[in-house]
Design a protein around this motif. Structure first.
Motif, mmCIF file in Angstrom:
data_model
loop_
_atom_site.group_PDB
_atom_site.id
_atom_site.type_symbol
_atom_site.label_atom_id
_atom_site.label_comp_id
_atom_site.label_asym_id
_atom_site.label_seq_id
_atom_site.Cartn_x
_atom_site.Cartn_y
_atom_site.Cartn_z
ATOM 1 N N HIS A 37 2.593 -108.350 2.387
ATOM 2 C CA HIS A 37 1.310 -108.373 1.680
ATOM 3 C C HIS A 37 0.257 -107.663 2.531
ATOM 4 C CE1 HIS A 37 3.159 -111.680 -0.661
ATOM 5 N NE2 HIS A 37 3.584 -112.087 0.527
ATOM 6 N N SER A 39 -4.074 -105.831 2.272
ATOM 7 C CA SER A 39 -5.314 -105.629 1.521
ATOM 8 C C SER A 39 -6.057 -104.431 2.091
ATOM 9 C CB SER A 39 -6.201 -106.879 1.611
ATOM 10 O OG SER A 39 -7.391 -106.706 0.848
ATOM 11 N N LEU A 180 -5.164 -106.610 -7.834
ATOM 12 C CA LEU A 180 -4.007 -107.135 -7.111
ATOM 13 C C LEU A 180 -2.768 -106.578 -7.796
ATOM 14 C CD1 LEU A 180 -2.414 -109.073 -5.224
ATOM 15 C CD2 LEU A 180 -2.840 -110.882 -6.917
ATOM 16 N N THR A 216 -11.554 -103.869 -3.703
ATOM 17 C CA THR A 216 -10.349 -104.052 -2.902
ATOM 18 C C THR A 216 -9.078 -103.792 -3.708
ATOM 19 O OG1 THR A 216 -10.355 -106.424 -3.402
ATOM 20 C CG2 THR A 216 -11.401 -105.720 -1.343
ATOM 21 N N ASP A 218 -5.383 -105.133 -3.316
ATOM 22 C CA ASP A 218 -4.446 -106.049 -2.657
ATOM 23 C C ASP A 218 -3.051 -105.750 -3.176
ATOM 24 O OD1 ASP A 218 -5.904 -108.350 -1.023
ATOM 25 O OD2 ASP A 218 -7.176 -107.810 -2.726
ATOM 26 N N SER A 220 1.175 -106.840 -3.146
ATOM 27 C CA SER A 220 2.201 -107.855 -2.892
ATOM 28 C C SER A 220 3.572 -107.242 -3.168
ATOM 29 C CB SER A 220 1.971 -109.068 -3.804
ATOM 30 O OG SER A 220 3.045 -109.980 -3.715
#
Length: 290
Positions: A37, A39, A180, A216, A218, A220
């Motif tokens: 993960h 960011s 995300l 941002t 992010d 995963s």
């Protein structure tokens, strides 16, 4: 210096130092870790690797193929001299073939000829995913249900390759658009650099046309891997970083006159997108495993 290079090289080192070699459907083993993960603040720094050259034209055109053209037809990319999906195109007989042996890996309804089946852009178009996202961003900034899923169970059987980057979740906080991204399987040397830059561009485009600032990104990952035939190239990239660090991150320029996502140029010249001040350490070739 480029924070994205810092994160990326750290991931590569982690895989080589801590990863496990495993077999997979391709016949070429990978070295993998189960998850990772990170960011990045796209508003502060545009993420594109400097420890190797990345061709942003190809990366952005693939993203626009999925989200703007909403196409699964590989010829759309080929017409723009982008060939990253050639190995997965269904042929005139409705077959997806092993590139080395010519063996039929899967047969499809002939209506899917020249495509990758019911994946990626096909799903975006069928479920109106980008239109719903843009409508929500413009008219309901506090919406907490902005999930864009390219993983639809009813479409998987007719997809050549189910989406690797399969989901994104979007929010607006303090006037900034954030995303995300979820990736179920990650070819770190080839796929990840393209994917991160693509979604950073998409984030900036949507922010511009919906009246926000970029925020941002992010990310995963499940199953972050390096194919064993890519290890030497990754070691070269790590060597460059260890000896020289990274170079300054470039600036992304988007045509400020564009107010509608569908108006961004998706032709060969990609005239509404460019990088300013992109310095890199040169190309590294990696094997692309089918």
């Amino acid at each position: 210096m480029s924070r994205w290079d810092d994160v990326y090289i750290g991931l590569c080192k982690k895989i080589l130092e801590e990863g496990h070699e495993v077999e997979n459907r391709t016949g070429v083993n990978t070295i993998k870790i189960p998850s990772f993960h990170f960011s990045l603040d796209v508003g502060k720094e545009f993420p594109i690797l400097t420890t190797k050259q990345l061709f942003i034209r190809q990366a952005v055109l693939e993203m626009l193929w999925i989200y703007q053209a909403q196409s699964n037809d590989v010829r759309w990319l080929q017409e723009r001299n982008v060939h990253i999906w050639d190995k997965w195109m269904i042929n005139e007989n409705g077959d997806w073939l092993d590139e080395n042996t010519g063996r039929v890996l899967k047969h499809f309804d002939p209506k899917y000829v020249h495509t990758i089946g019911t994946a990626y852009g096909y799903i975006v178009r069928k479920y109106h995913l980008i239109d719903k996202l843009i409508d929500s961003l413009r008219n309901d900034p506090e919406d907490r249900r902005r999930v864009v899923s390219l993983w639809q169970d009813c479409e998987l059987d007719n997809a050549v390759l189910p989406s690797c980057v399969w989901s994104s979740e979007w929010d607006v906080t303090d006037g900034k658009l954030n995303v995300l991204v979820h990736q179920r399987s990650c070819d770190v040397p080839l796929g990840l650099p393209f994917n991160v830059t693509q979604y950073a561009v998409l984030l900036c485009m949507l922010a511009q046309v919906c009246g926000y600032e970029p925020g941002t990104l992010d990310w995963s990952i499940k199953d972050a891997h390096i194919y064993v035939n890519q290890v030497d190239g990754i070691k070269e990239q790590i060597r460059r970083y260890d000896e020289n660090g990274s170079l300054p991150a470039p600036k992304l320029w988007l045509n400020p006159e564009i107010k509608d996502f569908y108006d961004f140029d998706s032709g060969t010249k990609l005239s509404d997108v460019r990088l300013e001040g992109y310095e890199h350490m040169g190309k590294i070739s990696f094997a692309l495993t089918q």
